[in-house]
Design a protein around this motif. Sequence first.
Motif, short mmCIF file in Angstrom:
data_model
loop_
_atom_site.label_atom_id
_atom_site.label_comp_id
_atom_site.label_asym_id
_atom_site.label_seq_id
_atom_site.Cartn_x
_atom_site.Cartn_y
_atom_site.Cartn_z
N SER A 40 -26.18 -22.01 -22.65
CA SER A 40 -25.39 -21.79 -21.44
C SER A 40 -24.43 -20.63 -21.62
O SER A 40 -24.29 -19.77 -20.75
N ALA A 41 -23.76 -20.60 -22.78
CA ALA A 41 -22.83 -19.50 -23.04
C ALA A 41 -23.57 -18.18 -23.21
O ALA A 41 -23.07 -17.12 -22.84
N HIS A 42 -24.78 -18.26 -23.77
CA HIS A 42 -25.59 -17.06 -24.00
C HIS A 42 -26.04 -16.45 -22.68
O HIS A 42 -26.11 -15.23 -22.54
N ARG A 43 -26.34 -17.29 -21.71
CA ARG A 43 -26.91 -16.81 -20.46
C ARG A 43 -25.88 -16.51 -19.39
O ARG A 43 -26.09 -15.63 -18.55
N PHE A 44 -24.78 -17.25 -19.37
CA PHE A 44 -23.79 -17.10 -18.31
C PHE A 44 -22.48 -16.55 -18.87
O PHE A 44 -21.90 -17.14 -19.77
N CYS A 45 -22.05 -15.45 -18.31
CA CYS A 45 -20.79 -14.85 -18.77
C CYS A 45 -19.61 -15.49 -18.04
O CYS A 45 -19.75 -16.02 -16.94
N SER A 46 -18.43 -15.37 -18.63
CA SER A 46 -17.24 -15.98 -18.04
C SER A 46 -16.83 -15.33 -16.73
O SER A 46 -16.11 -15.91 -15.93
N ASP A 47 -17.30 -14.07 -16.50
CA ASP A 47 -16.94 -13.42 -15.24
C ASP A 47 -17.94 -13.74 -14.14
O ASP A 47 -17.88 -13.18 -13.05
N GLY A 48 -18.84 -14.65 -14.43
CA GLY A 48 -19.76 -15.09 -13.39
C GLY A 48 -21.00 -14.25 -13.24
O GLY A 48 -21.65 -14.29 -12.20
N ILE A 49 -21.35 -13.48 -14.26
CA ILE A 49 -22.57 -12.67 -14.18
C ILE A 49 -23.52 -13.14 -15.27
O ILE A 49 -23.14 -13.28 -16.42
N LEU A 88 -17.74 -19.98 -31.21
CA LEU A 88 -16.85 -20.70 -32.11
C LEU A 88 -16.19 -21.87 -31.39
O LEU A 88 -16.06 -22.97 -31.94
N GLN A 89 -15.78 -21.66 -30.14
CA GLN A 89 -15.18 -22.75 -29.36
C GLN A 89 -16.19 -23.87 -29.10
O GLN A 89 -15.86 -25.05 -29.15
N LEU A 90 -17.44 -23.49 -28.84
CA LEU A 90 -18.49 -24.49 -28.64
C LEU A 90 -18.71 -25.29 -29.91
O LEU A 90 -18.87 -26.51 -29.88
N TYR A 95 -19.65 -29.39 -30.34
CA TYR A 95 -20.48 -29.92 -31.43
C TYR A 95 -19.69 -30.77 -32.42
O TYR A 95 -20.14 -31.84 -32.83
N GLU A 96 -18.55 -30.27 -32.83
CA GLU A 96 -17.79 -30.97 -33.86
C GLU A 96 -16.70 -31.87 -33.30
O GLU A 96 -15.87 -32.39 -34.04
N ALA A 97 -16.72 -32.08 -31.99
CA ALA A 97 -15.76 -33.00 -31.37
C ALA A 97 -16.03 -34.43 -31.83
O ALA A 97 -17.13 -34.74 -32.30
N GLU A 98 -15.04 -35.28 -31.70
CA GLU A 98 -15.23 -36.69 -32.02
C GLU A 98 -15.87 -37.40 -30.83
O GLU A 98 -15.51 -37.15 -29.68
#
Length: 310
Positions: A40-49, A88-90, A95-98
């Motif tokens: 999802s992060a790879h395909r969708f940018c934060s600016d909506g493109i 890194l945030q992902l 992934y590493e969330a409890e």
Amino acid sequence: MAGEQIRIVLWAIPRTLSTAFTISMSHLDDVQVINHPFRSAHRFCSDGIISDHYDHSIDTRKQYYQHIADTDIDDANTLDFLENFSDLQLKENIYEAEYPGKKVIFAREMMYAIDPPFEQLPTGYRHVFLIRDPTKVIASFEKFVKRRCSFLNDSKQCNFRNHVVFKPEIFFKKAFDLYEHLKKNGIDCNPVVIDCSDLLNDPEGTLRLYCQQLGIRFTENLVRWWKRDSVFKEWRMSVMERKEQTLLAFYENAFHSEGFQSTNQSPTISSSQLSEDANYCIKVNLKYYQRLHDVRIRPEQEKVTQYESS
């Protein structure tokens, strides 16, 4: 160790029945499914493109994004805006969330979403690879690309060989490189490789061995399931991913299935039926597929283990 939470990430090549496999894993007891956040992060940018999506023009990509963003879904407020996260945030926040109360964390990812040196790999996970005969992968993927191009009304951009996002020319090379990286660096000394042909021809034997390798409990619900599209709403995933599926229904075949179907009657695909680019992609992927195929788990292994322990 009894009671220890088991975390698994599935690295799938496109068109390898990964949605059906994820539906199957959704029937594990006390499981949390995470649906490809890196993709999802790879395909969708934060600016909506959409990130170089199908190498279409910026205007076409914006139009496609708007179609998705305008799609209504009932549970949008329960989903994550993963497209706004860095890798890194992902890794740290998804992934590493409890996940208290969960026995198994099962994540699905697509191989094209990560690149060497694989710094975003989450810790504490076992790694599984889902592969398939490259001829079937590329033939199916070519149809998939044409379908999306038809939706975008942009048939001139249907050449997928050098696609910026998916890169079908190196589907299996990336999978093999990651497999080697995991072993050489002691991240996972025994990654599990599953070939779709084994999964389809002997689903119970393959899944029993898969569960044995990963220390999870096999049940008949992994082979023949009753929950299909309903499990989709239980997955942790991007709101954009959910909206795209609602709009284009890419998972419909898997959601209408009730289990893994045998491919004994599957028609043979000849090179003459495929484009020149598709045949080229098959050729360059074959050697890496074969290397992974050679180390796959095989249902007969589970039968030998049962015999030796009896």
